[in-house]
Design a protein around this motif. Sequence first.
Motif, PDB file in Angstrom:
ATOM      1  N   GLN A   6      30.930  48.102   1.175  1.00 24.63           N
ATOM      2  CA  GLN A   6      31.404  47.984  -0.204  1.00 24.63           C
ATOM      3  C   GLN A   6      32.139  49.255  -0.620  1.00 24.63           C
ATOM      4  OE1 GLN A   6      27.470  47.317  -1.782  1.00 24.63           O
ATOM      5  NE2 GLN A   6      27.944  45.175  -2.282  1.00 24.63           N
ATOM      6  N   ILE A   7      31.666  50.382  -0.141  1.00 19.69           N
ATOM      7  CA  ILE A   7      32.243  51.673  -0.533  1.00 19.69           C
ATOM      8  C   ILE A   7      33.648  51.852   0.028  1.00 19.69           C
ATOM      9  CG2 ILE A   7      32.036  54.186  -0.283  1.00 19.69           C
ATOM     10  CD1 ILE A   7      28.984  53.809  -0.342  1.00 19.69           C
ATOM     11  N   ILE A   8      33.836  51.532   1.297  1.00 21.90           N
ATOM     12  CA  ILE A   8      35.117  51.786   1.972  1.00 21.90           C
ATOM     13  C   ILE A   8      36.285  51.090   1.277  1.00 21.90           C
ATOM     14  CG2 ILE A   8      36.397  51.496   4.142  1.00 21.90           C
ATOM     15  CD1 ILE A   8      33.604  51.910   5.544  1.00 21.90           C
ATOM     16  N   PRO A   9      36.215  49.756   1.034  1.00 19.06           N
ATOM     17  CA  PRO A   9      37.356  49.126   0.349  1.00 19.06           C
ATOM     18  C   PRO A   9      37.520  49.625  -1.090  1.00 19.06           C
ATOM     19  CG  PRO A   9      35.702  47.472   0.962  1.00 19.06           C
ATOM     20  CD  PRO A   9      35.229  48.786   1.456  1.00 19.06           C
ATOM     21  N   LEU A  10      36.405  49.969  -1.731  1.00 17.00           N
ATOM     22  CA  LEU A  10      36.490  50.460  -3.100  1.00 17.00           C
ATOM     23  C   LEU A  10      37.219  51.802  -3.154  1.00 17.00           C
ATOM     24  CD1 LEU A  10      35.842  49.914  -6.034  1.00 17.00           C
ATOM     25  CD2 LEU A  10      33.610  50.962  -5.682  1.00 17.00           C
ATOM     26  N   ILE A  11      36.983  52.661  -2.163  1.00 19.32           N
ATOM     27  CA  ILE A  11      37.710  53.933  -2.112  1.00 19.32           C
ATOM     28  C   ILE A  11      39.203  53.671  -1.984  1.00 19.32           C
ATOM     29  CG2 ILE A  11      38.138  56.017  -0.732  1.00 19.32           C
ATOM     30  CD1 ILE A  11      35.121  56.044  -0.082  1.00 19.32           C
ATOM     31  N   ARG A  12      39.560  52.688  -1.177  1.00 25.76           N
ATOM     32  CA  ARG A  12      40.985  52.370  -0.978  1.00 25.76           C
ATOM     33  C   ARG A  12      41.611  51.782  -2.233  1.00 25.76           C
ATOM     34  NH1 ARG A  12      39.297  50.695   4.788  1.00 25.76           N
ATOM     35  NH2 ARG A  12      39.917  52.560   5.927  1.00 25.76           N
ATOM     36  N   GLU A  13      40.824  51.030  -3.014  1.00 21.96           N
ATOM     37  CA  GLU A  13      41.335  50.387  -4.234  1.00 21.96           C
ATOM     38  C   GLU A  13      41.296  51.325  -5.440  1.00 21.96           C
ATOM     39  OE1 GLU A  13      38.943  46.885  -4.847  1.00 21.96           O
ATOM     40  OE2 GLU A  13      39.340  46.172  -2.809  1.00 21.96           O
ATOM     41  N   ASN A  14      40.197  52.032  -5.581  1.00 21.73           N
ATOM     42  CA  ASN A  14      39.983  52.890  -6.738  1.00 21.73           C
ATOM     43  C   ASN A  14      39.250  54.139  -6.244  1.00 21.73           C
ATOM     44  OD1 ASN A  14      39.004  54.170  -9.050  1.00 21.73           O
ATOM     45  ND2 ASN A  14      38.644  52.266 -10.147  1.00 21.73           N
ATOM     46  N   ALA A  15      40.016  55.140  -5.849  1.00 21.47           N
ATOM     47  CA  ALA A  15      39.454  56.325  -5.196  1.00 21.47           C
ATOM     48  C   ALA A  15      38.359  56.982  -6.037  1.00 21.47           C
ATOM     49  CB  ALA A  15      40.555  57.335  -4.886  1.00 21.47           C
ATOM     50  N   GLU A  16      38.576  57.120  -7.333  1.00 20.88           N
ATOM     51  CA  GLU A  16      37.595  57.804  -8.173  1.00 20.88           C
ATOM     52  C   GLU A  16      36.258  57.061  -8.184  1.00 20.88           C
ATOM     53  OE1 GLU A  16      36.883  58.973 -12.830  1.00 20.88           O
ATOM     54  OE2 GLU A  16      38.952  58.810 -12.113  1.00 20.88           O
ATOM     55  N   LYS A  17      36.300  55.783  -8.411  1.00 21.26           N
ATOM     56  CA  LYS A  17      35.068  54.987  -8.452  1.00 21.26           C
ATOM     57  C   LYS A  17      34.411  54.929  -7.071  1.00 21.26           C
ATOM     58  CE  LYS A  17      33.289  50.595 -10.154  1.00 21.26           C
ATOM     59  NZ  LYS A  17      33.626  49.273 -10.704  1.00 21.26           N
ATOM     60  N   GLY A  18      35.217  54.758  -6.030  1.00 19.51           N
ATOM     61  CA  GLY A  18      34.703  54.698  -4.670  1.00 19.51           C
ATOM     62  C   GLY A  18      34.019  55.987  -4.248  1.00 19.51           C
ATOM     63  N   PHE A  19      34.647  57.122  -4.600  1.00 26.65           N
ATOM     64  CA  PHE A  19      34.046  58.398  -4.218  1.00 26.65           C
ATOM     65  C   PHE A  19      32.793  58.706  -5.030  1.00 26.65           C
ATOM     66  CE2 PHE A  19      37.711  59.193  -1.606  1.00 26.65           C
ATOM     67  CZ  PHE A  19      37.143  59.876  -0.548  1.00 26.65           C
ATOM     68  N   ARG A  20      32.721  58.195  -6.255  1.00 29.36           N
ATOM     69  CA  ARG A  20      31.478  58.347  -7.015  1.00 29.36           C
ATOM     70  C   ARG A  20      30.337  57.625  -6.301  1.00 29.36           C
ATOM     71  NH1 ARG A  20      32.773  56.156 -12.108  1.00 29.36           N
ATOM     72  NH2 ARG A  20      34.758  57.159 -12.323  1.00 29.36           N
ATOM     73  N   LEU A  21      30.607  56.421  -5.810  1.00 31.62           N
ATOM     74  CA  LEU A  21      29.592  55.679  -5.055  1.00 31.62           C
ATOM     75  C   LEU A  21      29.251  56.384  -3.742  1.00 31.62           C
ATOM     76  CD1 LEU A  21      30.576  51.927  -5.533  1.00 31.62           C
ATOM     77  CD2 LEU A  21      28.559  53.111  -6.417  1.00 31.62           C
ATOM     78  N   LEU A  22      30.270  56.884  -3.065  1.00 32.61           N
ATOM     79  CA  LEU A  22      30.063  57.623  -1.819  1.00 32.61           C
ATOM     80  C   LEU A  22      29.158  58.838  -2.065  1.00 32.61           C
ATOM     81  CD1 LEU A  22      31.141  58.122   1.237  1.00 32.61           C
ATOM     82  CD2 LEU A  22      32.575  59.807   0.113  1.00 32.61           C
ATOM     83  N   MET A  23      29.447  59.576  -3.108  1.00 33.80           N
ATOM     84  CA  MET A  23      28.641  60.758  -3.442  1.00 33.80           C
ATOM     85  C   MET A  23      27.214  60.355  -3.802  1.00 33.80           C
ATOM     86  SD  MET A  23      30.365  63.646  -3.209  1.00 33.80           S
ATOM     87  CE  MET A  23      29.513  64.742  -4.316  1.00 33.80           C
ATOM     88  N   ALA A  24      27.065  59.283  -4.555  1.00 38.27           N
ATOM     89  CA  ALA A  24      25.724  58.837  -4.945  1.00 38.27           C
ATOM     90  C   ALA A  24      24.889  58.492  -3.718  1.00 38.27           C
ATOM     91  CB  ALA A  24      25.824  57.633  -5.882  1.00 38.27           C
ATOM     92  N   LYS A  25      25.519  57.908  -2.726  1.00 42.82           N
ATOM     93  CA  LYS A  25      24.793  57.495  -1.527  1.00 42.82           C
ATOM     94  C   LYS A  25      24.573  58.645  -0.546  1.00 42.82           C
ATOM     95  CE  LYS A  25      24.634  54.210   2.254  1.00 42.82           C
ATOM     96  NZ  LYS A  25      25.199  53.023   2.858  1.00 42.82           N
ATOM     97  N   TYR A  26      25.565  59.496  -0.361  1.00 43.66           N
ATOM     98  CA  TYR A  26      25.526  60.460   0.740  1.00 43.66           C
ATOM     99  C   TYR A  26      25.327  61.924   0.354  1.00 43.66           C
ATOM    100  CZ  TYR A  26      26.755  56.922   4.156  1.00 43.66           C
ATOM    101  OH  TYR A  26      26.734  55.825   4.979  1.00 43.66           O
ATOM    102  N   LYS A  27      25.417  62.275  -0.900  1.00 48.97           N
ATOM    103  CA  LYS A  27      25.335  63.697  -1.251  1.00 48.97           C
ATOM    104  C   LYS A  27      24.017  64.324  -0.793  1.00 48.97           C
ATOM    105  CE  LYS A  27      25.954  67.099  -4.836  1.00 48.97           C
ATOM    106  NZ  LYS A  27      26.169  67.376  -6.244  1.00 48.97           N
TER     107      LYS A  27
END
Length: 180
Positions: A6-27
């Motif tokens: 879910q994160i990967i396509p979201l980063i491609r579509e909406n980088a800001e929202k996708g990276f927020r999810l990425l950070m929430a999961k992996y930070k």
Amino acid sequence: MTDDNQIIPLIRENAEKGFRLLMAKYKEPVYWHIRRLVVSHDDAQDATQDTFLRIFRSFSQYSGEGSFKAWIFRIATNEALRLLGRNQDKATLSLDEAPLVALTMKADTYFDYGNAEAVKLQKAITALPAKQQLAFNLRYYDDLSYKEIATVTNSTEATVKANYHFAKEKIIKYMNTNNL
């Protein structure tokens, strides 16, 4: 928890929202992975920040092949090694050139030095050769598969399994023979 698929396509579509999810999961997992390599909280924070900057800047290079988690942890490992290399006045440090930082037992509000078993385990882990230490940490703490660890360490699954096995045996021996 959000799935990487879910994160990967979201980063491609909406980088800001996708990276927020990425950070929430992996930070947090990335921070602790790096922390086990560099020991210092401040260094781990710096390397974690650098890791996510590098992920952001190089995301277009992620091909989608292989584990996204392994790709992230490889970047994190490289950032930790780069930091260790800078601290040793070298351009870079490879796993072959390590050993990784030995745990310095000092006052640290982020580690419970009152827990003798935990301190002993950390001493055992930091006494391992770098490749064994990394294989053990990625498998034991970060729950990566052997295949993912092979990607992170740029080696084979067989090598990773051997490094993990040897690390585990050395840790067990250390824990059973050294007094607290």
